[in-house]
Scaffold this motif. Structure first.
Motif, mmCIF file in Angstrom:
data_model
loop_
_atom_site.group_PDB
_atom_site.id
_atom_site.type_symbol
_atom_site.label_atom_id
_atom_site.label_comp_id
_atom_site.label_asym_id
_atom_site.label_seq_id
_atom_site.Cartn_x
_atom_site.Cartn_y
_atom_site.Cartn_z
ATOM 1 N N VAL A 275 1.148 -1.306 -0.115
ATOM 2 C CA VAL A 275 0.111 -0.198 -0.221
ATOM 3 C C VAL A 275 0.677 1.014 0.018
ATOM 4 O O VAL A 275 0.977 2.786 -1.154
ATOM 5 C CB VAL A 275 -1.605 0.004 1.056
ATOM 6 C CG1 VAL A 275 -1.379 1.549 1.096
ATOM 7 C CG2 VAL A 275 -2.020 -1.046 1.375
ATOM 8 N N ARG A 276 1.732 1.494 1.048
ATOM 9 C CA ARG A 276 3.063 2.196 0.877
ATOM 10 C C ARG A 276 3.338 2.668 -0.471
ATOM 11 O O ARG A 276 3.861 4.059 -0.635
ATOM 12 C CB ARG A 276 3.636 1.952 2.108
ATOM 13 C CG ARG A 276 3.088 2.631 3.541
ATOM 14 C CD ARG A 276 4.070 2.269 4.370
ATOM 15 N NE ARG A 276 3.148 2.303 5.467
ATOM 16 C CZ ARG A 276 4.578 2.048 7.002
ATOM 17 N NH1 ARG A 276 4.935 1.956 6.730
ATOM 18 N NH2 ARG A 276 3.604 2.174 8.019
ATOM 19 N N ALA A 277 3.402 1.686 -1.408
ATOM 20 C CA ALA A 277 4.428 1.892 -2.393
ATOM 21 C C ALA A 277 2.760 2.376 -3.749
ATOM 22 O O ALA A 277 3.895 2.646 -4.776
ATOM 23 C CB ALA A 277 4.431 0.802 -2.821
ATOM 24 N N GLY A 278 2.350 2.394 -3.601
ATOM 25 C CA GLY A 278 1.321 2.944 -4.323
ATOM 26 C C GLY A 278 0.613 2.514 -5.557
ATOM 27 O O GLY A 278 0.222 2.748 -6.183
ATOM 28 N N ALA A 279 0.764 1.014 -4.968
ATOM 29 C CA ALA A 279 -0.021 0.099 -6.085
ATOM 30 C C ALA A 279 -1.704 0.092 -5.847
ATOM 31 O O ALA A 279 -2.038 -0.230 -6.959
ATOM 32 C CB ALA A 279 0.108 -1.661 -5.676
ATOM 33 N N VAL A 280 -2.614 0.520 -4.610
ATOM 34 C CA VAL A 280 -3.897 0.758 -4.463
ATOM 35 C C VAL A 280 -4.300 1.868 -5.880
ATOM 36 O O VAL A 280 -5.171 1.301 -6.399
ATOM 37 C CB VAL A 280 -4.322 0.785 -3.390
ATOM 38 C CG1 VAL A 280 -5.342 1.683 -3.595
ATOM 39 C CG2 VAL A 280 -4.058 0.168 -2.201
ATOM 40 N N PRO A 281 -3.608 2.482 -5.885
ATOM 41 C CA PRO A 281 -4.780 3.695 -7.010
ATOM 42 C C PRO A 281 -4.113 2.369 -8.744
ATOM 43 O O PRO A 281 -4.718 2.773 -9.718
ATOM 44 C CB PRO A 281 -3.495 5.082 -7.388
ATOM 45 C CG PRO A 281 -3.113 5.417 -6.105
ATOM 46 C CD PRO A 281 -2.732 3.897 -5.673
ATOM 47 N N ALA A 282 -3.019 1.879 -8.894
ATOM 48 C CA ALA A 282 -2.736 0.685 -10.361
ATOM 49 C C ALA A 282 -4.004 0.147 -10.265
ATOM 50 O O ALA A 282 -4.214 -0.585 -10.978
ATOM 51 C CB ALA A 282 -1.525 0.704 -9.513
ATOM 52 N N LEU A 283 -4.185 -0.288 -8.822
ATOM 53 C CA LEU A 283 -5.195 -1.022 -8.664
ATOM 54 C C LEU A 283 -6.713 -1.228 -9.183
ATOM 55 O O LEU A 283 -7.674 -1.717 -9.452
ATOM 56 C CB LEU A 283 -5.398 -2.358 -7.759
ATOM 57 C CG LEU A 283 -4.144 -3.183 -7.261
ATOM 58 C CD1 LEU A 283 -4.188 -3.237 -5.965
ATOM 59 C CD2 LEU A 283 -4.141 -4.313 -8.602
ATOM 60 N N VAL A 284 -6.385 -0.175 -8.780
ATOM 61 C CA VAL A 284 -8.411 0.929 -8.882
ATOM 62 C C VAL A 284 -8.597 1.218 -10.649
ATOM 63 O O VAL A 284 -9.170 0.857 -11.081
ATOM 64 C CB VAL A 284 -8.493 2.491 -7.894
ATOM 65 C CG1 VAL A 284 -9.349 2.774 -8.416
ATOM 66 C CG2 VAL A 284 -8.238 1.518 -6.838
ATOM 67 N N GLU A 285 -7.383 1.850 -11.013
ATOM 68 C CA GLU A 285 -7.248 2.153 -12.675
ATOM 69 C C GLU A 285 -8.051 0.731 -13.460
ATOM 70 O O GLU A 285 -8.192 1.172 -13.933
ATOM 71 C CB GLU A 285 -5.997 2.183 -12.467
ATOM 72 C CG GLU A 285 -6.190 3.202 -14.279
ATOM 73 C CD GLU A 285 -7.103 4.193 -14.919
ATOM 74 O OE1 GLU A 285 -7.578 3.777 -15.780
ATOM 75 O OE2 GLU A 285 -7.304 4.473 -13.843
ATOM 76 N N VAL A 286 -7.119 -0.283 -12.471
ATOM 77 C CA VAL A 286 -7.847 -1.687 -13.405
ATOM 78 C C VAL A 286 -9.183 -1.953 -13.394
ATOM 79 O O VAL A 286 -9.321 -2.511 -13.946
ATOM 80 C CB VAL A 286 -6.339 -2.709 -13.105
ATOM 81 C CG1 VAL A 286 -7.322 -3.589 -13.204
ATOM 82 C CG2 VAL A 286 -5.409 -2.429 -13.375
ATOM 83 N N LEU A 287 -9.732 -1.340 -12.226
ATOM 84 C CA LEU A 287 -10.756 -1.774 -12.183
ATOM 85 C C LEU A 287 -11.693 -1.330 -12.577
ATOM 86 O O LEU A 287 -12.611 -1.908 -13.432
ATOM 87 C CB LEU A 287 -11.802 -1.540 -11.075
ATOM 88 C CG LEU A 287 -11.115 -2.871 -9.668
ATOM 89 C CD1 LEU A 287 -11.538 -2.792 -7.992
ATOM 90 C CD2 LEU A 287 -11.062 -4.007 -9.804
ATOM 91 N N ARG A 288 -11.569 0.168 -13.262
ATOM 92 C CA ARG A 288 -12.147 1.409 -13.528
ATOM 93 C C ARG A 288 -12.424 0.816 -15.711
ATOM 94 O O ARG A 288 -12.815 1.436 -16.153
ATOM 95 C CB ARG A 288 -11.754 2.718 -13.133
ATOM 96 C CG ARG A 288 -11.552 2.779 -11.747
ATOM 97 C CD ARG A 288 -12.279 4.248 -11.399
ATOM 98 N NE ARG A 288 -12.159 5.001 -10.216
ATOM 99 C CZ ARG A 288 -12.010 5.999 -9.220
ATOM 100 N NH1 ARG A 288 -10.750 6.168 -10.154
ATOM 101 N NH2 ARG A 288 -12.172 6.284 -8.324
ATOM 102 N N SER A 289 -10.960 1.043 -15.715
ATOM 103 C CA SER A 289 -10.306 0.574 -16.803
ATOM 104 C C SER A 289 -11.352 -0.413 -17.522
ATOM 105 O O SER A 289 -11.754 -0.983 -17.886
ATOM 106 C CB SER A 289 -8.884 0.919 -17.461
ATOM 107 O OG SER A 289 -8.512 0.331 -18.871
ATOM 108 N N ALA A 290 -11.856 0.575 -18.348
ATOM 109 C CA ALA A 290 -12.805 -0.679 -20.040
ATOM 110 C C ALA A 290 -12.244 -1.387 -20.842
ATOM 111 O O ALA A 290 -12.368 -2.671 -21.549
ATOM 112 C CB ALA A 290 -13.871 0.540 -20.508
#
Length: 535
Positions: A275-290
């Motif tokens: 989480v501290r490495a900034g992986a959460v925004p990347a995972l959120v982007e995978v969920l959102r991206s069509a």
């Protein structure tokens, strides 16, 4: 003749020119400001909003941060609390290690300072010494004197030894973190780390195949064992995974990258680090991206589920925007059941934190979506059960109870309990969670009584009470019926609220969720199992 028309008065307006000011008067006049004097005086006269003040220092916050408990403090004050081994009011044990910048509050403070006519920019952050003094003032007198002597001794020792820092570590937590960092720096790097990072960083528009092969090798390596997963979870490698998940040209490698993160998150020691490495925004982007493949979304939801198992990560994951895409994934029948299950488990653990319960309650359409999944006969039983579990957690806060009742939760849950005489709910494993949801919504709510009577919830609850083998859900049904009748007086209501909020030691581990022996045993099983499947 008609009625006399009212007379209209015409008032003449004349523009008058003022006499020219003398040089002395011009020199003494203040320069014109951006706002009118009356407005500036009104803003200056207003007191500083209490939400803008740090609970520790009492001063206007310059760098506000949020703790997992949902409270906001000045960053420098929390750093001083960690150095002095002091737990501020409203903070949870171990929660000082995870802080999230409160950008919205910081912007609101800046806007308020500009409108109030205060000269200069917003207040600068507190210095380390000023924050330390503020924490000492907030501590009990005896503890403050002891801590001050200890800090003075540490400062004296650090002054005599020029190799140490000017502040010196005054807490065991800081010393342990320094030792962990030194051990990590001395540990030999995994050969695969340099290979994967190098290929990802050197890849151009035509290097998608090379990156995909590197992610495939990393995915296989993270399945070898716990020791290899711990060795591979480094900031460099996590940065490369984040790059692959965020950049569109690496869409083909997203599946393996997300699966590698799932495997890395299996180790408890890696969860906070990821989480501290900034992986959460990347995972959120995978969920959102069509453009994301269904398998990539499934692994992204599984990774968020694994990270949410750690209590210190829950508030951070919610603040970083994971709740809305997880809700969409859980509610969508277009996705496979496994992806919806992982999304539901992630939401369940995230909503154990009070700050995320409010997020779900405020998200447009979230309560109705949860109820639609729980009521959908075409949805798999585990997915329906997870929707009810999330609703139970959301109902632990007053805002969540109101949002659920606005969405028709009382009628929906009563219909599930009454369908086929309760046989359908019992067969799908929904009865216990339906009773839990009713139990939560009945907490101190006069509105619940009318809604429950209109939905004939008493019939379903009486059937549960009549079941001799009902166990915990039988007791919850009995208390809900008492709430419908208004039998809970002030003394009984106190006991009732303690049962709901969790007054026992086991309850405290459960956050803000609905507490019972049966539910706690289920949660312990889920916590022990976690996301043990490797991908």
């Amino acid at each position: 003749m008609g009625a006399a028309r009212p007379r209209r008065w015409k008032l003449p307006f004349h523009r008058t020119t003022s006499a020219p000011c003398s040089p002395s008067s011009r020199s003494s006049a203040p320069p014109p400001g951006p706002a009118s004097p009356a407005r500036s005086e009104a803003w200056v006269a207003q007191p500083v909003p209490e939400a803008f003040l740090c609970p520790i220092s009492g001063a206007l916050m310059a760098d506000p941060v949020i703790l997992p408990s949902g409270n906001t403090y000045e960053r420098a004050c929390l750093q001083a609390c960690a150095e002095l081994a002091f737990l501020p009011p409203g903070a949870e044990a171990g929660g000082l290690r995870t802080v999230i910048p409160n950008a919205a509050l910081k912007a609101a403070i800046g806007t308020w300072c500009a409108r109030s006519g205060r000269a200069g920019p917003p207040p600068p952050p507190l210095s380390a010494e000023a924050a330390r003094q503020a924490v000492l003032r907030a501590m009990p007198p005896a503890a403050a004197r002891t801590t001050a002597r200890r800090v003075a001794a540490v400062m004296a020792a650090s002054t005599s030894n020029s190799s140490t820092s000017s502040y010196g570590s005054a807490s065991e937590i800081t010393a342990a973190e320094d030792e962990a960092k030194e051990a990590e720096a001395e540990a030999p790097a995994d050969p695969l780390e340099d290979d994967v990072v190098g290929k990802v960083m050197r890849a151009d528009d035509g290097g998608g195949g090379v990156v995909a092969a590197a992610m495939g090798a990393l995915r296989e390596a993270t399945r070898e064992g716990a020791e290899r997963r711990l060795a591979l979870c480094t900031p460099r490698l996590l940065g490369a995974l984040r790059r692959v998940l965020l950049l569109p040209r690496h869409a083909a490698a997203r599946v393996d990258a997300a699966a590698a993160l799932v495997n890395l998150s299996l180790e408890p020691g890696n969860k906070v680090r990821i989480v501290r490495a900034g992986a959460v925004p990347a995972l959120v982007e995978v969920l959102r991206s069509a453009a994301s493949a269904p398998e990539a979304r499934e692994h992204a939801a599984g990774a968020l589920f694994g990270l949410a198992l750690h209590e210190d990560n829950r508030a951070a994951i919610g603040v970083l925007g994971a709740v809305p895409p997880l809700l969409d994934l859980l509610a969508s029948r277009a996705h496979p059941p496994r992806a919806r299950r992982d999304a539901g488990m992630a939401l369940y653990h995230l909503t154990l934190a009070a700050v995320n319960q409010s997020k779900v309650a405020r998200y447009p359409g979230a309560p109705k979506a949860l109820l639609a999944v729980a009521s959908g006969a075409a949805d798999p039983g585990p997915v329906r059960r997870l929707a009810l579990m999330v609703a139970c957690n959301v109902a632990a806060c007053a805002e969540g109870r109101n949002a659920l009742m606005d969405a028709g939760a009382v009628a929906s849950v009563s219909a599930i309990l009454l369908s086929d005489g309760g046989a359908a709910a019992a067969a799908a494993g929904l009865e216990e969670w339906c009773v839990s949801a009713m139990y939560a919504m009945s907490r101190g709510s006069l509105r619940f009584r009318g809604l429950a009577r209109a939905a004939a919830a008493d019939r379903a609850l009486r059937r549960v009470v009549a079941d001799e083998g009902g166990g915990v859900r039988r007791e919850m049904a009995r208390k809900t019926l008492r709430a419908m009748r208004g039998d809970l007086d002030d003394d009984g209501g106190t006991e009732y609220n303690n049962d709901l909020t969790g007054s026992s030691a086991e309850c405290e581990d459960c956050g803000g969720s609905i507490v019972s022996d049966g539910l706690m045993s289920f949660r312990r099983r889920q916590r022990e199992l976690g996301n043990t499947a490797e991908f």
